[in-house]
Design a protein around this motif. Structure first.
Motif, PDB file in Angstrom:
ATOM      1  N   ARG A 204       0.867  -1.176   0.000  1.00  0.00           N
ATOM      2  CA  ARG A 204       0.000   0.000   0.000  1.00  0.00           C
ATOM      3  C   ARG A 204       0.904   1.225   0.000  1.00  0.00           C
ATOM      4  N   LEU A 205       0.629   2.150  -0.917  1.00  0.00           N
ATOM      5  CA  LEU A 205       1.475   3.338  -1.050  1.00  0.00           C
ATOM      6  C   LEU A 205       0.736   4.572  -0.560  1.00  0.00           C
ATOM      7  N   GLU A 206       1.412   5.345   0.291  1.00  0.00           N
ATOM      8  CA  GLU A 206       0.858   6.615   0.758  1.00  0.00           C
ATOM      9  C   GLU A 206       1.813   7.730   0.352  1.00  0.00           C
ATOM     10  N   LEU A 207       1.368   8.579  -0.551  1.00  0.00           N
ATOM     11  CA  LEU A 207       2.218   9.650  -1.071  1.00  0.00           C
ATOM     12  C   LEU A 207       1.737  11.009  -0.579  1.00  0.00           C
ATOM     13  N   GLU A 208       2.679  11.820  -0.083  1.00  0.00           N
ATOM     14  CA  GLU A 208       2.394  13.224   0.235  1.00  0.00           C
ATOM     15  C   GLU A 208       2.593  14.034  -1.042  1.00  0.00           C
ATOM     16  N   ILE A 209       1.611  14.849  -1.367  1.00  0.00           N
ATOM     17  CA  ILE A 209       1.648  15.575  -2.634  1.00  0.00           C
ATOM     18  C   ILE A 209       1.997  17.040  -2.397  1.00  0.00           C
ATOM     19  N   TRP A 210       3.037  17.478  -3.100  1.00  0.00           N
ATOM     20  CA  TRP A 210       3.508  18.862  -3.011  1.00  0.00           C
ATOM     21  C   TRP A 210       3.445  19.487  -4.390  1.00  0.00           C
ATOM     22  N   SER A 211       3.195  20.808  -4.420  1.00  0.00           N
ATOM     23  CA  SER A 211       3.280  21.502  -5.698  1.00  0.00           C
ATOM     24  C   SER A 211       3.929  22.863  -5.494  1.00  0.00           C
ATOM     25  N   ALA A 212       4.531  23.371  -6.582  1.00  0.00           N
ATOM     26  CA  ALA A 212       5.178  24.680  -6.539  1.00  0.00           C
ATOM     27  C   ALA A 212       5.369  25.186  -7.955  1.00  0.00           C
ATOM     28  N   THR A 213       5.506  26.484  -8.083  1.00  0.00           N
ATOM     29  CA  THR A 213       5.948  27.069  -9.342  1.00  0.00           C
ATOM     30  C   THR A 213       7.457  27.258  -9.253  1.00  0.00           C
ATOM     31  N   VAL A 214       8.156  26.750 -10.264  1.00  0.00           N
ATOM     32  CA  VAL A 214       9.625  26.771 -10.222  1.00  0.00           C
ATOM     33  C   VAL A 214      10.163  27.324 -11.540  1.00  0.00           C
ATOM     34  N   PRO A 215      11.419  27.785 -11.561  1.00  0.00           N
ATOM     35  CA  PRO A 215      12.039  28.225 -12.810  1.00  0.00           C
ATOM     36  C   PRO A 215      12.288  27.029 -13.730  1.00  0.00           C
ATOM     37  N   ALA A 216      11.826  27.091 -14.965  1.00  0.00           N
ATOM     38  CA  ALA A 216      11.898  25.939 -15.866  1.00  0.00           C
ATOM     39  C   ALA A 216      13.324  25.508 -16.141  1.00  0.00           C
ATOM     40  N   GLU A 217      14.257  26.448 -16.173  1.00  0.00           N
ATOM     41  CA  GLU A 217      15.610  26.100 -16.639  1.00  0.00           C
ATOM     42  C   GLU A 217      16.415  25.339 -15.596  1.00  0.00           C
ATOM     43  N   THR A 218      15.863  25.184 -14.373  1.00  0.00           N
ATOM     44  CA  THR A 218      16.640  24.499 -13.348  1.00  0.00           C
ATOM     45  C   THR A 218      16.540  22.978 -13.461  1.00  0.00           C
ATOM     46  N   LEU A 219      15.768  22.477 -14.418  1.00  0.00           N
ATOM     47  CA  LEU A 219      15.540  21.035 -14.482  1.00  0.00           C
ATOM     48  C   LEU A 219      15.939  20.485 -15.843  1.00  0.00           C
ATOM     49  N   ASP A 220      16.381  19.225 -15.832  1.00  0.00           N
ATOM     50  CA  ASP A 220      16.622  18.558 -17.111  1.00  0.00           C
ATOM     51  C   ASP A 220      16.329  17.075 -16.953  1.00  0.00           C
ATOM     52  N   GLY A 221      16.265  16.373 -18.058  1.00  0.00           N
ATOM     53  CA  GLY A 221      15.991  14.942 -18.032  1.00  0.00           C
ATOM     54  C   GLY A 221      14.533  14.627 -18.300  1.00  0.00           C
ATOM     55  N   GLY A 222      13.645  15.560 -18.054  1.00  0.00           N
ATOM     56  CA  GLY A 222      12.232  15.333 -18.317  1.00  0.00           C
ATOM     57  C   GLY A 222      11.705  16.302 -19.350  1.00  0.00           C
ATOM     58  N   TRP A 223      10.432  16.620 -19.273  1.00  0.00           N
ATOM     59  CA  TRP A 223       9.848  17.554 -20.234  1.00  0.00           C
ATOM     60  C   TRP A 223       8.650  18.261 -19.596  1.00  0.00           C
ATOM     61  N   TRP A 224       8.267  19.362 -20.221  1.00  0.00           N
ATOM     62  CA  TRP A 224       7.134  20.157 -19.724  1.00  0.00           C
ATOM     63  C   TRP A 224       5.921  19.923 -20.614  1.00  0.00           C
ATOM     64  N   THR A 225       4.777  19.748 -19.963  1.00  0.00           N
ATOM     65  CA  THR A 225       3.544  19.447 -20.706  1.00  0.00           C
ATOM     66  C   THR A 225       2.421  20.375 -20.255  1.00  0.00           C
ATOM     67  N   GLU A 226       1.651  20.872 -21.224  1.00  0.00           N
ATOM     68  CA  GLU A 226       0.467  21.651 -20.856  1.00  0.00           C
ATOM     69  C   GLU A 226      -0.534  20.752 -20.142  1.00  0.00           C
ATOM     70  N   PRO A 227      -1.215  21.279 -19.148  1.00  0.00           N
ATOM     71  CA  PRO A 227      -2.235  20.473 -18.448  1.00  0.00           C
ATOM     72  C   PRO A 227      -3.242  19.840 -19.403  1.00  0.00           C
ATOM     73  N   ALA A 228      -3.603  20.572 -20.462  1.00  0.00           N
ATOM     74  CA  ALA A 228      -4.597  20.029 -21.392  1.00  0.00           C
ATOM     75  C   ALA A 228      -4.071  18.807 -22.147  1.00  0.00           C
ATOM     76  N   ALA A 229      -2.737  18.647 -22.185  1.00  0.00           N
ATOM     77  CA  ALA A 229      -2.150  17.528 -22.933  1.00  0.00           C
ATOM     78  C   ALA A 229      -1.846  16.335 -22.043  1.00  0.00           C
ATOM     79  N   LEU A 230      -2.173  16.412 -20.758  1.00  0.00           N
ATOM     80  CA  LEU A 230      -1.849  15.308 -19.846  1.00  0.00           C
ATOM     81  C   LEU A 230      -2.561  14.022 -20.229  1.00  0.00           C
ATOM     82  N   LYS A 231      -3.740  14.155 -20.822  1.00  0.00           N
ATOM     83  CA  LYS A 231      -4.512  12.950 -21.133  1.00  0.00           C
ATOM     84  C   LYS A 231      -3.804  12.078 -22.153  1.00  0.00           C
ATOM     85  N   SER A 232      -2.910  12.657 -22.936  1.00  0.00           N
ATOM     86  CA  SER A 232      -2.208  11.854 -23.943  1.00  0.00           C
ATOM     87  C   SER A 232      -0.799  11.486 -23.495  1.00  0.00           C
ATOM     88  N   GLU A 233      -0.531  11.553 -22.189  1.00  0.00           N
ATOM     89  CA  GLU A 233       0.750  11.076 -21.666  1.00  0.00           C
ATOM     90  C   GLU A 233       0.585   9.654 -21.134  1.00  0.00           C
TER      91      GLU A 233
END
Length: 342
Positions: A297-326
DNA sequence: AAATCGGGGAT
DNA sequence: ATCCCAGATTT
């Protein structure tokens, strides 16, 4: 076992399923398409008919033949499989389609032995395809049959300890119409000899069923003692950039939810790890997601924040409207929903 | 032989 | 909340 009675019952009460050729059509000479039967059988592994239907229709619409599926990118197959679970099936499905095209000219092997050499096709699935498509006289033993036979023979031990005996007993009963018989027995298990209820008055093999004669068939199959489900805890970090896009990444090639899409997070451990935000931002706790896997059984604490985009790599950015096709498994769809997305 | 691998529908 | 589903593969 009276296969004739089972077939007569099936001729009247067969379920109407998108991947099935009805007994009437089979009698008229219609043969099932091995591609569609294989696809349905893989989807149905440890998965209910109700859950599979819309995935089957979607897949056959996108990829009508094994050539189409073999030519599709694995990523698009995983994306369409997202939500169905047991994602190794999707990877094996694609590998199997490639193997059938590459090694067999796009024609599925026509025997259970040949079929079982394919990725993701084991003892059950190879037997099911061979029986349904080619009327191979072979015992098709799935979870339904385990239950029906355990009751019919009043099996005094858990099924796993007597699998070979059950298979031999069933093998001796397989009639000429092997494909219809296999599907009939599964329909019987799904609609008459169900896990919690047994409608014995409607059952074509009530005569001869030892558990029914003894009184209560639902005491079978004898269940092995089950281990309790441990709890694992962790954090999930939902990051947005200034425009509101969400940061996603791919999971590792192996293990749980392999190669599927996720949001960053901590390890999952018995004790909740310390929060360790992947970027600087206005982190806010958004709630908790509880998700039940087969073995924990998995219990996850969920956090959210607005962050500077350029500080991350290895993944990608997706519009919320496009999440359904991920290629997001249900777990991470719940995570995103808890963070206010989707 | 036992563990791993999802998710949902039914009860 | 529990059960279990048209199981296969890895350890």
């Amino acid at each position: 076992m009276d296969a004739t009675a089972v077939l007569a019952w099936y001729d009247r009460h067969a379920r109407d399923l998108p991947w099935r050729v009805s007994p009437a059509d089979r009698a008229a000479g219609v043969r099932p398409d091995p591609y569609r039967v294989w696809l349905s059988e893989v989807m149905l592994q440890q998965t209910t008919v109700a859950a599979v239907k819309k995935f089957f229709l979607r897949f056959t619409s996108l990829w009508p033949t094994v050539f189409d599926l073999a030519a599709a990118p694995l990523d698009s197959v995983l994306k369409e499989w997202a939500g169905l679970g047991y994602y190794a099936r999707a990877r094996n499905l694609h590998a199997c389609a490639e193997a059938v095209v590459r090694d067999h000219g796009g024609v599925f092997p026509q025997t259970s032995a040949g079929l079982q050499t394919l990725p993701g096709v084991g003892a059950y699935t190879s037997a099911a395809i061979a029986a349904i498509c080619f009327d191979e006289k072979i015992a098709v033993l799935d979870g339904n049959l385990d239950r029906v036979l355990a009751r019919y023979y009043a099996l005094p031990v858990p099924v796993r300890e007597a699998k070979d005996e059950l298979r031999a007993a069933l093998q001796a009963s397989v009639p000429q119409r092997a494909g219809d018989f296999a599907q009939a027995m599964m329909d019987l298990g799904a609609t008459i000899c169900a896990p919690r209820t047994a409608l014995c008055m409607l059952c074509p093999i009530q005569r001869g069923c030892i558990a029914t004669e003894a009184g209560d068939p639902t005491v079978y199959p004898i269940k092995p003692t089950k281990a309790e489900r441990p709890v694992r805890k962790g954090h999930a970090y939902v990051m947005l950039d200034a425009s509101g896009d969400v940061y996603l990444q791919s999971r590792p090639d192996k293990g749980l939810l392999a190669k599927m899409t996720e949001v960053p997070g901590s390890d999952w451990a018995a004790d909740l790890p310390d929060a360790n935000y992947p970027a600087q931002g206005d982190w806010r706790h958004r709630g908790q997601v509880v998700h039940i896997f087969t073995h924990f059984r998995l219990e996850l604490e969920i956090w959210s924040a607005t962050v500077p985009a350029e500080t991350l790599d290895g993944g990608w950015w997706t519009e919320p409207a496009a999440l359904k096709s991920e290629a997001l498994p249900t777990l991470f769809r719940k995570v995103l929903a808890t963070a206010g997305l989707e």
